[in-house]
Design a protein around this motif. Structure first.
Motif, PDB file in Angstrom:
ATOM      1  N   TYR B 152      17.703  77.454  85.053  1.00 40.91           N
ATOM      2  CA  TYR B 152      17.381  77.279  83.643  1.00 40.91           C
ATOM      3  C   TYR B 152      16.662  75.943  83.424  1.00 40.91           C
ATOM      4  O   TYR B 152      16.718  75.069  84.270  1.00 40.91           O
ATOM      5  CB  TYR B 152      18.663  77.273  82.812  1.00 40.91           C
ATOM      6  N   PRO B 153      16.056  75.781  82.243  1.00 42.60           N
ATOM      7  CA  PRO B 153      15.552  74.443  81.914  1.00 42.60           C
ATOM      8  C   PRO B 153      16.708  73.439  81.968  1.00 42.60           C
ATOM      9  O   PRO B 153      17.856  73.794  81.704  1.00 42.60           O
ATOM     10  CB  PRO B 153      15.042  74.593  80.477  1.00 42.60           C
ATOM     11  N   THR B 154      16.402  72.197  82.298  1.00 38.78           N
ATOM     12  CA  THR B 154      17.481  71.220  82.509  1.00 38.78           C
ATOM     13  C   THR B 154      18.282  70.928  81.244  1.00 38.78           C
ATOM     14  O   THR B 154      19.455  70.611  81.326  1.00 38.78           O
ATOM     15  CB  THR B 154      16.912  69.884  83.025  1.00 38.78           C
ATOM     16  N   GLU B 155      17.636  71.025  80.080  1.00 40.63           N
ATOM     17  CA  GLU B 155      18.372  70.719  78.843  1.00 40.63           C
ATOM     18  C   GLU B 155      19.055  71.947  78.257  1.00 40.63           C
ATOM     19  O   GLU B 155      19.681  71.880  77.210  1.00 40.63           O
ATOM     20  CB  GLU B 155      17.439  70.085  77.802  1.00 40.63           C
ATOM     21  N   GLN B 156      18.907  73.067  78.925  1.00 40.30           N
ATOM     22  CA  GLN B 156      19.554  74.296  78.449  1.00 40.30           C
ATOM     23  C   GLN B 156      21.077  74.131  78.552  1.00 40.30           C
ATOM     24  O   GLN B 156      21.599  73.672  79.564  1.00 40.30           O
ATOM     25  CB  GLN B 156      19.112  75.457  79.345  1.00 40.30           C
ATOM     26  N   GLY B 157      21.768  74.510  77.477  1.00 40.99           N
ATOM     27  CA  GLY B 157      23.227  74.362  77.481  1.00 40.99           C
ATOM     28  C   GLY B 157      23.911  75.524  78.169  1.00 40.99           C
ATOM     29  O   GLY B 157      24.229  76.526  77.555  1.00 40.99           O
TER      30      GLY B 157
END
Lengths: 153, 338
Positions: B152-157
């Motif tokens: 996932y994108p790194t800032e995805q929770g």
């Protein structure tokens, strides 16, 4: 587990899967559920407080509801930008992901990630990579619900 | 007729064992904060390494590792015959861009996280075969490019699975030479792609453990050696779960390595303090631990002979979605103090 080539692969795969299941740690479901409840509940409570506030300020109910969504989306997007949202979601899990905050996070995180590939082919093309399925199936379910309502009202 | 320099089914024996004359390791802050923090040559605090994107940063990490190794060996890039490198980005772009800047004849490799060991084995073949005098083998990985590539994108929770490992940010390079002083590469055992039906992309350790086990067993059978012939058998990035699985599999084959068995992914982080779950992974994991801690231990005389086994999970971002199971690979190299 000794790999025995005289046995069919399926049996060995099953034995190995059991071995893996035995060794792999299991998530603590109770702790995760409590976290999800507390954070998800807090988000809902903040939403309710905002709704009450907007109604008190004299907004009609529909507009007040929309404003609540706008504010929650802004907060989630802002926290994502600051790099805080993923730290909260690490504990909160579905508590942070299922409310509208999760949707905002999924889009902003993807946008930040795709920024280096440019505005059109990066951000534009990939903005909905994670949020897209939510929209697609949300719309499909809304359509089916509408159909059922139309047929059986 | 069997090949002259091959022993058993999969093991290469080098008649003039190539020397590891120097290594270079560069890591990020998380690796520097781990138990091996002091063993790395350089720590880069900025995950962007002063660049605009993580991909560019990874390339810088790779170049830095190579430059450090060259400097230690007092060589210029012109004195190197071949540059063997790989990484986890699409089409191993970090390596290609580093190769462009270094200007050394380049062979791109992909063995997932086993690439450094694949490279050492191939580099040793080039040198022992008389095709090269000096070879640089280098790999890189970056936690943010790998997450972007595979998850996932790194800032995805999202909540990380407990079986998931943490991709090491960094790069490692080693210089192999026909002559010089340093530890030598005496054997290499090329692994098979082994698939035991594991399909969970969040549990690479389980996908790779059978391959690591297969290569270790094959190496011992090919060479007629036992576990006690090695001071340490160290796998690349099986992590905590994969190490336990591999240990169990090896015991079933009658090899009890006990205290002699460990894993670079287990060594590099402190799972309690650093929240890395299963441990470290990525091309750089085995590269920086081997190029740093392990080579230092060998040079200090604390380890005489080790069997390093690079491990890789051979999936891409789409194959699990298409229902493919994940083949694992393990390439073993014997590194000996001389």
């Amino acid at each position: 587990m000794r790999v025995d080539f005289t046995k069919p692969a399926g049996i060995q795969h099953k034995q190995y899967r059991n071995f893996v299941d035995r060794i792999s740690p299991k998530p603590n479901v109770l702790v995760n559920v409590v976290w999800a409840f507390l954070v998800g509940g807090s988000i809902a409570a903040i939403g309710q407080a905002l709704l009450t506030l907007f109604l008190m300020l004299g907004l009609p109910i529909l507009e007040a509801g929309a404003m609540v969504a706008v504010v929650l989306i802004f907060i989630a997007a802002f926290l994502t930008g600051l790099g805080v949202f993923d730290d909260i979601a690490r504990y909160a899990g579905a508590g942070a992901f299922v409310p509208i905050t999760g949707f905002a996070n999924a889009m902003v995180a993807q946008a930040m990630e795709a920024r280096t590939e440019g505005l059109v082919l990066g951000v534009g093309a990939r903005l909905f990579t994670i949020a897209g399925p939510v929209l697609v199936f949300g719309i499909v379910v809304a359509w089916l619900t509408g159909l059922i309502y139309f047929l059986f009202r | 007729m069997p090949a002259a320099k091959k022993q058993g089914q999969q093991t290469l024996v080098f008649s003039n064992p190539p020397v590891i004359t120097a290594s270079g390791t560069v890591v990020g802050t998380k690796e520097a904060a781990g138990p091996l923090g002091k063993t790395f040559d350089r720590v880069v605090d900025d995950p962007y390494h002063g660049e605009k994107s993580w991909e560019r940063a990874e390339r810088r990490f790779l170049e830095d590792a190579v430059q450090i190794a060259l400097k230690k060996a007092n060589l210029s890039s012109r004195e190197i015959d071949f540059f063997l490198a790989g990484d986890l980005e699409n089409q191993t772009e970090a390596s290609a861009l580093a190769a462009r800047d270094l200007g050394i004849p380049y062979l791109g490799l992909y063995g997932a996280c086993a690439t450094i060991y694949e490279g050492i084995a191939l580099g040793a073949v080039l040198i022992d075969g008389g095709f090269a005098e000096r070879v640089v083998v280098a790999v890189s990985s970056h936690c943010c490019t790998a997450e972007k590539q595979f998850r996932y994108p790194t800032e995805q929770g999202v909540q990380r699975s407990l079986t998931q490992s943490w991709t090491v940010t960094g790069a490692g390079a080693v210089i192999l030479a026909a002559q010089g002083s340093g530890p030598v590469v005496t054997h290499a055992t090329i692994g098979k792609a082994i698939d035991m039906g594991q399909a969970d992309p969040n549990n690479f350790g389980a996908a790779m453990a059978p391959a690591a086990c297969d290569t270790i067993v094959r190496h011992l059978l090919d060479t007629g050696r036992g576990a006690t012939d090695y001071d340490l058998v160290v796998t690349g990035d099986l992590g905590l779960i994969g190490r336990d699985l591999a240990e169990g599999l090896l015991q079933d084959h009658g090899f009890d390595l006990a205290e002699r068995f460990t894993d670079c992914g287990v060594l590099i982080y402190d799972p309690q303090q650093q929240d890395t779950h299963a441990g470290g992974s990525g091309c750089a994991c085995s590269a920086v631990v081997t190029g740093g801690y392990l080579l230092q231990q060998i040079q200090a005389g604390k380890l005489k002979r080790i069997l390093g086994v690079g491990t890789g999970a051979l999936l891409n971002a789409d194959s699990p979605k298409q229902g493919e199971t994940i083949p694992g690979i393990g390439h073993a190299v014997v590194i000996e103090r001389r």
